[in-house]
Scaffold this motif. Sequence first.
Motif, PDB file in Angstrom:
ATOM      1  N   ARG A   1       0.864  -1.179   0.000  1.00 62.45           N
ATOM      2  CA  ARG A   1       0.000   0.000   0.000  1.00 62.45           C
ATOM      3  C   ARG A   1       0.900   1.228   0.000  1.00 62.45           C
ATOM      4  NH1 ARG A   1      -4.044   2.234   4.656  1.00 62.45           N
ATOM      5  NH2 ARG A   1      -2.043   2.949   5.485  1.00 62.45           N
ATOM      6  N   ILE A   2       0.634   2.183  -0.897  1.00 65.18           N
ATOM      7  CA  ILE A   2       1.588   3.271  -1.098  1.00 65.18           C
ATOM      8  C   ILE A   2       1.092   4.622  -0.612  1.00 65.18           C
ATOM      9  CG2 ILE A   2       2.596   2.069  -3.075  1.00 65.18           C
ATOM     10  CD1 ILE A   2       1.138   4.087  -4.894  1.00 65.18           C
ATOM     11  N   ASN A   3      -0.052   4.691   0.047  1.00 64.66           N
ATOM     12  CA  ASN A   3      -0.598   5.976   0.477  1.00 64.66           C
ATOM     13  C   ASN A   3       0.416   6.825   1.225  1.00 64.66           C
ATOM     14  OD1 ASN A   3      -2.715   3.970   0.099  1.00 64.66           O
ATOM     15  ND2 ASN A   3      -4.156   5.550   0.731  1.00 64.66           N
ATOM     16  N   GLU A   4       1.097   6.218   2.197  1.00 61.95           N
ATOM     17  CA  GLU A   4       2.038   6.971   3.038  1.00 61.95           C
ATOM     18  C   GLU A   4       3.206   7.530   2.233  1.00 61.95           C
ATOM     19  OE1 GLU A   4       0.840   4.034   3.704  1.00 61.95           O
ATOM     20  OE2 GLU A   4      -0.322   4.285   5.552  1.00 61.95           O
ATOM     21  N   TYR A   5       3.630   6.781   1.209  1.00 63.44           N
ATOM     22  CA  TYR A   5       4.749   7.243   0.390  1.00 63.44           C
ATOM     23  C   TYR A   5       4.334   8.403  -0.509  1.00 63.44           C
ATOM     24  CZ  TYR A   5       7.018   3.067   2.102  1.00 63.44           C
ATOM     25  OH  TYR A   5       7.564   2.121   2.925  1.00 63.44           O
ATOM     26  N   LEU A   6       3.099   8.389  -0.957  1.00 60.61           N
ATOM     27  CA  LEU A   6       2.616   9.518  -1.761  1.00 60.61           C
ATOM     28  C   LEU A   6       2.549  10.785  -0.912  1.00 60.61           C
ATOM     29  CD1 LEU A   6      -0.250   7.823  -3.824  1.00 60.61           C
ATOM     30  CD2 LEU A   6       2.132   8.209  -4.487  1.00 60.61           C
ATOM     31  N   ASP A   7       2.219  10.631   0.365  1.00 60.40           N
ATOM     32  CA  ASP A   7       2.210  11.790   1.262  1.00 60.40           C
ATOM     33  C   ASP A   7       3.632  12.256   1.561  1.00 60.40           C
ATOM     34  OD1 ASP A   7      -0.538  11.714   1.384  1.00 60.40           O
ATOM     35  OD2 ASP A   7      -0.597  10.501   3.213  1.00 60.40           O
ATOM     36  N   LYS A   8       4.527  11.300   1.718  1.00 59.88           N
ATOM     37  CA  LYS A   8       5.912  11.641   2.070  1.00 59.88           C
ATOM     38  C   LYS A   8       6.661  12.262   0.899  1.00 59.88           C
ATOM     39  CE  LYS A   8      10.118   9.619   3.994  1.00 59.88           C
ATOM     40  NZ  LYS A   8      10.754   8.404   4.529  1.00 59.88           N
ATOM     41  N   TYR A   9       6.368  11.808  -0.298  1.00 57.82           N
ATOM     42  CA  TYR A   9       7.054  12.300  -1.495  1.00 57.82           C
ATOM     43  C   TYR A   9       6.026  12.926  -2.440  1.00 57.82           C
ATOM     44  CZ  TYR A   9      10.866   9.378   0.240  1.00 57.82           C
ATOM     45  OH  TYR A   9      11.845   8.825   1.023  1.00 57.82           O
TER      46      TYR A   9
ATOM     47  N   SER B   1      -7.514  12.811 -10.714  1.00 57.41           N
ATOM     48  CA  SER B   1      -8.592  11.961 -11.240  1.00 57.41           C
ATOM     49  C   SER B   1      -8.109  10.532 -11.461  1.00 57.41           C
ATOM     50  CB  SER B   1      -9.128  12.538 -12.555  1.00 57.41           C
ATOM     51  OG  SER B   1      -8.092  12.614 -13.527  1.00 57.41           O
ATOM     52  N   VAL B   2      -6.828  10.371 -11.813  1.00 55.96           N
ATOM     53  CA  VAL B   2      -6.279   9.030 -12.003  1.00 55.96           C
ATOM     54  C   VAL B   2      -6.090   8.345 -10.652  1.00 55.96           C
ATOM     55  CG1 VAL B   2      -4.310   7.697 -12.855  1.00 55.96           C
ATOM     56  CG2 VAL B   2      -5.182   9.627 -14.187  1.00 55.96           C
ATOM     57  N   TRP B   3      -5.554   9.088  -9.673  1.00 52.30           N
ATOM     58  CA  TRP B   3      -5.428   8.508  -8.324  1.00 52.30           C
ATOM     59  C   TRP B   3      -6.794   8.083  -7.807  1.00 52.30           C
ATOM     60  CZ3 TRP B   3      -0.968   6.796  -7.540  1.00 52.30           C
ATOM     61  CH2 TRP B   3       0.209   7.538  -7.730  1.00 52.30           C
ATOM     62  N   ASP B   4      -7.814   8.900  -8.079  1.00 54.02           N
ATOM     63  CA  ASP B   4      -9.161   8.562  -7.616  1.00 54.02           C
ATOM     64  C   ASP B   4      -9.632   7.244  -8.219  1.00 54.02           C
ATOM     65  OD1 ASP B   4      -9.217  10.913  -6.165  1.00 54.02           O
ATOM     66  OD2 ASP B   4     -10.415  12.022  -7.647  1.00 54.02           O
ATOM     67  N   THR B   5      -9.328   7.033  -9.497  1.00 55.25           N
ATOM     68  CA  THR B   5      -9.720   5.798 -10.165  1.00 55.25           C
ATOM     69  C   THR B   5      -9.012   4.592  -9.550  1.00 55.25           C
ATOM     70  OG1 THR B   5     -10.086   6.963 -12.256  1.00 55.25           O
ATOM     71  CG2 THR B   5      -9.759   4.587 -12.393  1.00 55.25           C
ATOM     72  N   LEU B   6      -7.787   4.801  -9.095  1.00 53.97           N
ATOM     73  CA  LEU B   6      -6.972   3.706  -8.570  1.00 53.97           C
ATOM     74  C   LEU B   6      -7.180   3.459  -7.082  1.00 53.97           C
ATOM     75  CD1 LEU B   6      -3.649   4.588 -10.434  1.00 53.97           C
ATOM     76  CD2 LEU B   6      -5.227   2.723 -10.975  1.00 53.97           C
ATOM     77  N   THR B   7      -7.952   4.313  -6.415  1.00 51.55           N
ATOM     78  CA  THR B   7      -8.191   4.155  -4.984  1.00 51.55           C
ATOM     79  C   THR B   7      -9.302   3.138  -4.750  1.00 51.55           C
ATOM     80  OG1 THR B   7      -7.563   6.464  -4.605  1.00 51.55           O
ATOM     81  CG2 THR B   7      -8.804   5.367  -2.853  1.00 51.55           C
ATOM     82  N   ASP B   8      -9.040   2.141  -3.895  1.00 56.71           N
ATOM     83  CA  ASP B   8     -10.053   1.115  -3.668  1.00 56.71           C
ATOM     84  C   ASP B   8     -11.110   1.592  -2.682  1.00 56.71           C
ATOM     85  OD1 ASP B   8      -9.051   0.834  -1.081  1.00 56.71           O
ATOM     86  OD2 ASP B   8      -8.095  -1.102  -1.454  1.00 56.71           O
ATOM     87  N   ASP B   9     -12.068   0.733  -2.394  1.00 57.74           N
ATOM     88  CA  ASP B   9     -13.197   1.152  -1.562  1.00 57.74           C
ATOM     89  C   ASP B   9     -12.813   1.393  -0.105  1.00 57.74           C
ATOM     90  OD1 ASP B   9     -12.721  -1.467  -0.888  1.00 57.74           O
ATOM     91  OD2 ASP B   9     -14.717  -2.201  -1.404  1.00 57.74           O
ATOM     92  N   LYS B  10     -11.577   1.061   0.269  1.00 56.30           N
ATOM     93  CA  LYS B  10     -11.089   1.333   1.617  1.00 56.30           C
ATOM     94  C   LYS B  10     -10.191   2.570   1.658  1.00 56.30           C
ATOM     95  CE  LYS B  10     -11.228  -3.565   2.881  1.00 56.30           C
ATOM     96  NZ  LYS B  10     -10.429  -4.756   3.301  1.00 56.30           N
ATOM     97  N   GLY B  11     -10.050   3.212   0.505  1.00 55.19           N
ATOM     98  CA  GLY B  11      -9.216   4.401   0.438  1.00 55.19           C
ATOM     99  C   GLY B  11      -7.744   4.117   0.212  1.00 55.19           C
ATOM    100  N   ASN B  12      -7.409   2.888  -0.166  1.00 52.52           N
ATOM    101  CA  ASN B  12      -6.011   2.496  -0.336  1.00 52.52           C
ATOM    102  C   ASN B  12      -5.582   2.527  -1.804  1.00 52.52           C
ATOM    103  OD1 ASN B  12      -5.759   1.969   2.437  1.00 52.52           O
ATOM    104  ND2 ASN B  12      -6.545  -0.120   2.167  1.00 52.52           N
TER     105      ASN B  12
END
Length: 533
Positions: free
Chosen positions: A134-142, A152-163
């Motif tokens: 899961r890369i959420n934390e790395y996107l925040d860090k970098y 809009s692309v990140w939104d498409t790739l985000t699953d139903d748990k927000g990951n």
Amino acid sequence: MRKRGIILLVLTMIATMLAACSGNKENGKASESSSTQGGSQTASATAGSKEESAKFSYVRPVWGAATYTKGGAYEKEMFEKANAKIDVQIIPVTEYDQKIMTVIASGDIPDVFWAAGPTDKKFKDMQDQGAFLRINEYLDKYPAIKEAVPQSVWDTLTDDKGNIYFIPNVSNPLIPIFMYYRQDIFEKLGIPEPKTVKELEDALAKIKQSDAKMIPLTAQDTIWGLGALSTSFGFTHFGWGPATGEDKENPNTIVPFYLTKEMKEYYFYLKDLRAKGLLDKEFLMAKNWDHAKQKFTSGQAAVLGINWGYGPEIYSTLKKTHPEAKIGILPPLEGPDGAMGGIRPFGAWDRGMYVNAKMSDPDGFFRVLNWTLTEGSDFRRYGVEGKTYNVVDGKKVLLGEDEKEADYKTGQIEPLKFLQPMSEALDWDTIEATYEGSGVGEAFADAKAKFEAYNAVQYPEYRNPTVFSPLEVEQGAQLYTDYLQSVVDGAIINDKVTEQEWDTAIDKYLKAGGQKIVDEVNELQKNKTKPKY
């Protein structure tokens, strides 16, 4: 289409991986722990700092020649600048999808590898089962990584748990396939620039009659290579589009391309060209994917279908082998039934990267990726001064491929590429500089004008990639293999495949379950309006 055996191997691999990762189901916590190593590290940290070198294995496809050799000068300079040691493995793009599944099924999963992403059910299942980080934390860090991709692309790739687990290789979806032609040969034979498919065929016949050794038409060695021609038949190639006779803007029913009357007409048209000796006999058969480009630039072919991005190389190479040659770009052609040629848009991304959930130092990879988008951005874009570019009037001008030393050619650079931010996806200044750097700046204006002409008419993918037909997931690949693969793959190059055999195969496919797949997709996807780019 994947073989059933590969799918079973992948499922076995998933079970094995889950057993190994049973204590690491909360990827987010593992990611947070690894991303805070060193305590004082901040979002602006780069791979070029005095931290320990990032080490990871990396598997990716290459679109150019598969000539990469480890330990080259470009690689060494990049590793030093990025403070990294990357074990790179490449696979030619035409073989990639099948071979990466074999690699995954072996259980020896690379730290970072390219894949289709969660729009492919196999990878979505693996993602959901914890195979990938899961890369959420790395996107925040970098943040440079996050900003490289539209929200809009990140939104498409985000699953139903927000990951989020997938890093998309964003790209300009508007990539026309051009047909370059020897304008000097056409002029010599008194052939006006074709405006229709019929006029093109007549021109090819005249060229063959005047010079038996000249290949009238060749194309990049995938069916994409004649993408400019396929649009003139009015269907969405390699995708889902309106069923024959449906409203192109607001269809009630969408179907895969091989179920349209237009696609069948196009394939058998190419078959007829090949039978008449007007289409390269090696089309779809040569092992070297860029054989067509080489034939055109060495003066053996009169018309070449290929991705427009190869323009500078094509112009500059032919200019050296045949200084007298003149190159033109055919305009979009009107097809047999009046459809206007144009472009088949790609998606907003073309593959992307997954990170193995068991990678020992994921932060090292993200430091390197961040470096390529910050301090290392110029190196990523231009390379090494005097080796891959020169500075002319204060501007970095890329060198032509034939002007580079072996260690700095595309084959040595492409395998070490990661992401290009969307902001650079269509940079006309850079494109013009590439033409100028190749010594063919005069060709840029026509290339840009033809780019705009092709993009005026679009045949996009109508299907929502997140819609999965239950029967398609369970049996789709096998149904295609059993009933359609031999005729679809063989229609152009196999003399034994007839239109009657095609029709029979389609009928059997539909009765065996193909029609149910079409029905399920259309029931699940409510909005079938033509996408706009």
